[in-house]
Design a protein around this motif. Structure first.
Motif, short mmCIF file in Angstrom:
data_model
loop_
_atom_site.label_atom_id
_atom_site.label_comp_id
_atom_site.label_asym_id
_atom_site.label_seq_id
_atom_site.Cartn_x
_atom_site.Cartn_y
_atom_site.Cartn_z
N ASN A 54 21.41 43.93 -22.23
CA ASN A 54 21.41 42.53 -21.82
C ASN A 54 21.69 41.62 -23.01
O ASN A 54 22.40 40.62 -22.91
N MET A 55 21.11 41.98 -24.17
CA MET A 55 21.32 41.18 -25.38
C MET A 55 22.79 41.23 -25.79
O MET A 55 23.39 40.21 -26.15
N GLU A 56 23.41 42.42 -25.72
CA GLU A 56 24.82 42.54 -26.09
C GLU A 56 25.70 41.72 -25.16
O GLU A 56 26.65 41.05 -25.60
N ALA A 57 25.38 41.75 -23.85
CA ALA A 57 26.16 40.96 -22.90
C ALA A 57 26.04 39.48 -23.20
O ALA A 57 27.03 38.73 -23.15
N TRP A 58 24.83 39.06 -23.57
CA TRP A 58 24.63 37.65 -23.90
C TRP A 58 25.40 37.27 -25.17
O TRP A 58 26.01 36.20 -25.24
N MET A 59 25.39 38.15 -26.16
CA MET A 59 26.10 37.86 -27.42
C MET A 59 27.61 37.83 -27.21
O MET A 59 28.32 37.07 -27.86
N VAL A 60 28.11 38.64 -26.27
CA VAL A 60 29.54 38.58 -25.94
C VAL A 60 29.87 37.24 -25.32
O VAL A 60 30.90 36.62 -25.63
N ASP A 61 29.00 36.77 -24.45
CA ASP A 61 29.23 35.45 -23.83
C ASP A 61 29.23 34.34 -24.87
O ASP A 61 30.00 33.38 -24.79
N VAL A 62 28.35 34.47 -25.86
CA VAL A 62 28.23 33.41 -26.86
C VAL A 62 29.32 33.50 -27.92
O VAL A 62 29.96 32.50 -28.28
N GLY A 63 29.54 34.73 -28.46
CA GLY A 63 30.46 34.86 -29.59
C GLY A 63 31.76 35.56 -29.30
O GLY A 63 32.64 35.61 -30.15
N GLY A 64 31.89 36.17 -28.12
CA GLY A 64 33.13 36.85 -27.79
C GLY A 64 33.11 38.33 -28.16
O GLY A 64 32.21 38.81 -28.86
N ASP A 65 34.11 39.07 -27.67
CA ASP A 65 34.17 40.52 -27.90
C ASP A 65 34.30 40.86 -29.38
O ASP A 65 33.70 41.82 -29.86
N GLU A 66 35.12 40.10 -30.13
CA GLU A 66 35.32 40.41 -31.55
C GLU A 66 34.02 40.25 -32.32
O GLU A 66 33.69 41.05 -33.20
N ASP A 119 31.97 54.32 -32.53
CA ASP A 119 33.27 54.85 -32.12
C ASP A 119 34.26 53.70 -32.22
O ASP A 119 34.24 52.75 -31.43
N GLU A 120 35.12 53.76 -33.22
CA GLU A 120 36.05 52.66 -33.50
C GLU A 120 37.01 52.41 -32.33
O GLU A 120 37.43 51.28 -32.10
N GLU A 121 37.35 53.46 -31.60
CA GLU A 121 38.32 53.30 -30.51
C GLU A 121 37.73 52.47 -29.37
O GLU A 121 38.39 51.58 -28.83
N SER A 122 36.49 52.77 -29.00
CA SER A 122 35.87 52.05 -27.89
C SER A 122 34.96 50.92 -28.36
O SER A 122 34.51 50.11 -27.56
N CYS A 123 34.69 50.89 -29.68
CA CYS A 123 33.76 49.91 -30.27
C CYS A 123 32.39 50.02 -29.61
O CYS A 123 31.72 49.03 -29.36
N MET A 124 31.97 51.26 -29.34
CA MET A 124 30.64 51.50 -28.76
C MET A 124 29.97 52.60 -29.57
O MET A 124 30.61 53.29 -30.37
#
Length: 237
Positions: free
Chosen positions: A201-213, A228-233
């Motif tokens: 949930n925190m990661e989803a919120w941070m994506v909303d605030v700061g974007g995928d990059e 994993d650099e390819e999936s960034c996970m």
């Protein structure tokens, strides 16, 4: 002009005054109460939110909130990140779980070494007993004298004493302590499942605030070579 007083501008104040060294002598019990509150909330907080809630949570003055937050940050009990125009604070127990697992692994390694020494000691005692029996049979058949056997026994007992002393050095490998650690790990594993949802949930919120990059950069910073650099996970275990 008579009576006119010249005024001078006040010296500039630091932009992030809450990042200065704490001025308050923080109470450990109140620090623990604040940390529990932040972890139980499972969300990130800005300083205004903390100044609103922490006085009643920890029975502190509102002016002390920044000092208590800074003390927790200095002890790496909470995380602080600048997101957007302000700083946000949060904490998850997963890092504490990792530390307990590390301690358990070290205790198990120590216990394994102690068991190896014990097995070696038992083997030597058995060998000494078998030798004594063989010597006794040989003496009955006119072999070595009792004096020679006594001297041999003395040497064996001396060696046995050295092994026992070495074994005592592994006293930290207490089976009771190991069992407590195993129970703690079981507890943390159950909590991990709960906090995993919070982290997602925190990661989803941070994506909303700061974007995928921004989120990918944070994962790279937190996960290191586990990313994993390819999936960034996080890599699958």
């Amino acid at each position: 002009m008579a009576g006119h007083r010249r005024t001078y501008p006040s010296p500039p104040q630091p932009a992030n005054r809450h990042l200065q060294a704490p001025k308050t002598n923080c109470n450990p019990v109140k620090l623990a109460s604040i940390l529990t509150y932040i972890q139980a909330s499972r969300v990130a907080h800005n300083i205004k939110d903390l100044e609103k809630h922490l006085p009643s949570v920890a029975s502190i003055n509102g002016m002390q909130v920044k000092d208590y937050i800074q003390a927790l940050s200095d002890d790496s009990k909470i995380r602080v990140e600048k997101i957007g125009s302000g700083n946000w604070y949060w904490s998850f127990p997963s890092e504490e779980k990792q530390q307990v697992e590390k301690i358990l692994a070290e205790a198990q390694a120590t216990h394994a070494r102690a068991e190896a020494v014990l097995a070696d000691l038992q083997a030597k005692v058995l060998a000494a007993h078998e030798q004594q029996q063989a010597d006794a049979e040989e003496e009955d058949e006119g072999g070595e004298s009792r004096e020679a056997l006594t001297e041999s026994k003395g040497k064996l007992m001396s060696g046995l004493g050295g092994l026992r002393k070495e074994l005592s050095g592994y006293g930290d490998a207490d089976l009771t302590v190991l069992e407590v650690k195993r129970k703690e790990i079981g507890k943390f594993k159950q909590e991990t499942e709960t906090y995993t949802d919070s982290i997602l949930n925190m990661e989803a919120w941070m994506v909303d605030v700061g974007g995928d990059e921004f989120m990918c950069g944070k994962r790279r910073e937190l996960y290191g070579d586990q990313l994993d650099e390819e999936s960034c996970m996080l890599k699958e275990v």
